[in-house]
Motif scaffolding. Structure first.
Motif, short mmCIF file in Angstrom:
data_model
loop_
_atom_site.label_atom_id
_atom_site.label_comp_id
_atom_site.label_asym_id
_atom_site.label_seq_id
_atom_site.Cartn_x
_atom_site.Cartn_y
_atom_site.Cartn_z
N GLU A 62 0.82 -1.21 0.00
CA GLU A 62 0.00 0.00 0.00
C GLU A 62 0.86 1.26 0.00
N TRP A 65 1.99 1.86 -3.49
CA TRP A 65 0.86 2.37 -4.30
C TRP A 65 0.59 3.84 -3.98
N GLU A 66 0.66 4.21 -2.69
CA GLU A 66 0.41 5.59 -2.30
C GLU A 66 1.47 6.54 -2.86
N ALA A 90 -2.32 -8.17 -1.83
CA ALA A 90 -2.34 -6.72 -1.57
C ALA A 90 -2.04 -5.94 -2.84
N CYS A 91 -1.07 -6.40 -3.62
CA CYS A 91 -0.74 -5.70 -4.88
C CYS A 91 -1.90 -5.75 -5.86
N ARG A 93 -5.02 -6.03 -5.05
CA ARG A 93 -6.11 -5.21 -4.51
C ARG A 93 -5.92 -3.73 -4.83
N VAL A 94 -4.69 -3.22 -4.73
CA VAL A 94 -4.45 -1.79 -4.98
C VAL A 94 -4.09 -1.49 -6.43
#
Length: 506
Positions: A62, A65-66, A90-91, A93-94
């Motif tokens: 995350e 990604w941010e 997680a990758c 998902r974002v």
């Protein structure tokens, strides 16, 4: 790239975002690298220092990604034989691209390859920008006109380019490889729907790159480039430099003789609208248009391309000077209007012809001439008559070079009455039933050909490139649709008038 391909990369997550631009490469083992990244950075890591906990791995993804990282590539073998599922999830998902490198790779070689590609791309963009700069600098130094500037914009853009007026009318254009008719179709309505909130704007609904020519408050016009797939940085530069060159040409042109042109425009508008006659006479004399014991004749000129108006004005002033005929010349309602002042003994028609023909030799224009008048108070009559004739002109191979009222016949009368709503209502009523039954327009074309070749149906059929039986069949369908006899002289007259009104309106 070969340096990355040898590592047998496999995309594990974020495949929908693989088109992201990579602006640089960072090699790191730090789990808290996210805040130090810039948008577009690609992160290379072996994962040695990354956390074990699923929540911490998700937080790592995350944070990348941010920071708007381009993606994450993990070399397997040193820490993991396969990327942990929580990190993959997680990758995904974002929407962060996650690539597993299944063989050992030299991260320095990857960074070097990416860096070289980025630098090469930047150099290519700089060269393109320099080329665009040189092209428009050369045009400005050469005092190039709008036509040459549009040629350059079209060549650099490789697509259709349109110069429109402040009223969203096409002044000039250069076609590109795609269908130019479709691009120009219903232009005014579509253009009014494209609003600029900054100097240059790409409109996705139309596929137009639009830039303002000159200051927006002047309402001079806009330059439009066709680019359905989006506007690149280079194309924006082409549009803005082209618009700047057009604005500079207009500024320079105004600086040379702008005051004179504004004065001529004010005087001609005043004569046409019936202003203070004494004041107008005095101002005309001060402007070099003598008024004592003179004859006046009006000319109206329409250029094939509206962007040539300035050149036509200059050519007209030169021709009038050569003919020793003082003149007022200005663009009004997108046509060039001229008032010549001649001595009482001069052959007004001959001098008007000389001036018009001198312009025709240099520019593709249609020329119309009014009837000479003997006093400045009647100048509006000869100017309006020239305008009326110009509106009614229909260009044919055997047409005169300079048109007069006697050349346009009833078409001239219809041009004079063109703004009367009753005339348009008559035309609409006459053609309504035909058009309601004629989606293809073939029956209307057959009727028009019949009226334009009243002495020979064979010639009418030939003008449409159809056989006589097909032509007769279309006429029969048209007659039934309208419920009329096309052999009736009055019916033919009504239809012919309606078609001419419709043509003039268009």
């Amino acid at each position: 790239m070969p340096a990355l391909r040898s590592a047998q990369p496999a995309v594990l997550a974020g495949g929908a975002a693989l088109d992201r631009d990579v602006r640089w490469v960072h090699t790191t083992e730090l789990p808290d690298i996210g805040p130090l990244l810039r948008g577009g950075d690609l992160v290379l890591t072996t994962g040695i220092a990354l956390p074990e906990a699923p929540a911490a791995l998700a937080a790592f993804a995350e944070s990348l990604w941010e920071s708007r990282a381009a993606g994450l590539a993990i070399e397997l073998g040193r820490r993991w034989d396969e990327v942990p599922a929580p990190l993959v999830d997680a990758c995904e998902r974002v929407g962060l691209p996650l690539v597993a490198l299944q063989r050992e790779v030299r991260f320095a070689a990857v960074a070097q390859s990416v860096g070289e590609r980025i630098v090469d791309d930047q150099l290519a963009r700089l060269r393109e920008a320099q080329h665009v700069h040189e092209v428009f600098t050369d045009l400005s130094v050469a005092e190039a006109g709008p036509a040459e500037i549009l040629d350059a914009v079209a060549a650099l853009a490789g697509s259709t380019v349109v110069l429109e007026s402040g009223r969203h009318r096409v002044l000039d254009y250069r076609p590109g490889p795609r269908d130019v008719d479709a691009f120009l179709d219903d232009w005014e309505r579509r253009s009014r729907g494209v609003h600029l909130d900054r100097r240059t704007h790409w409109d996705g609904s139309t596929g137009w790159l639009v830039t303002q020519v000159g200051r927006p408050e002047r309402g001079w016009g806009r330059l439009v480039i066709e680019c359905a797939d989006g506007a690149t940085e280079r194309l924006v530069a082409v549009a803005e430099r082209g618009a700047a060159a057009l604005a500079l040409h207009r500024l320079n042109d105004r600086q040379r003789d702008g005051q004179q042109r504004r004065l001529h425009h004010e005087l001609l508008v005043g004569l046409l609208t019936g202003g203070d006659r004494d004041e107008l006479r005095r101002r005309c004399e001060l402007a070099g248009l003598p008024s004592g014991r003179r004859r006046y004749v009006g000319l109206a000129l329409r250029a094939a391309t509206p962007s040539a108006h300035d050149e036509v004005v200059a050519a007209t002033l030169h021709a009038a000077s050569v003919a020793k005929a003082p003149a007022l010349v200005a663009v009004i309602d997108e046509d060039v209007h001229v008032l010549l002042s001649l001595s009482a003994r001069a052959d007004a028609d001959r001098v008007a012809d000389d001036v018009a023909l001198a312009v025709l030799r240099r520019h593709d224009v249609v020329a119309a001439c009014g009837t000479p008048v003997d006093d400045l108070a009647g100048a509006d009559r000869t100017l309006r008559e020239a305008q009326q004739v110009l509106r009614a002109v229909r260009r044919t191979p055997d047409a005169p070079r300079v048109h007069r009222l006697e050349d346009v016949h009833v078409r001239g009368l219809l041009a004079l009455l063109r703004d009367d709503d009753r005339l348009q209502a008559f035309a609409d009523r006459e053609l309504a039933r035909l058009r309601a039954a004629d989606a293809s327009g073939r029956m209307e074309a057959a009727v028009r050909a019949l009226l334009e070749h009243p002495g020979s149906k064979s010639a009418a059929a030939a003008s449409l490139a159809v056989s006589r039986p097909v032509f007769y069949e279309r006429l029969a369908h048209a007659a039934r649709a309208m419920g009329v006899d096309l052999e009736d002289a009055e019916v033919r007259t009504s239809l012919h008038l309606a078609l001419m009104v419709d043509e003039l309106a268009r």
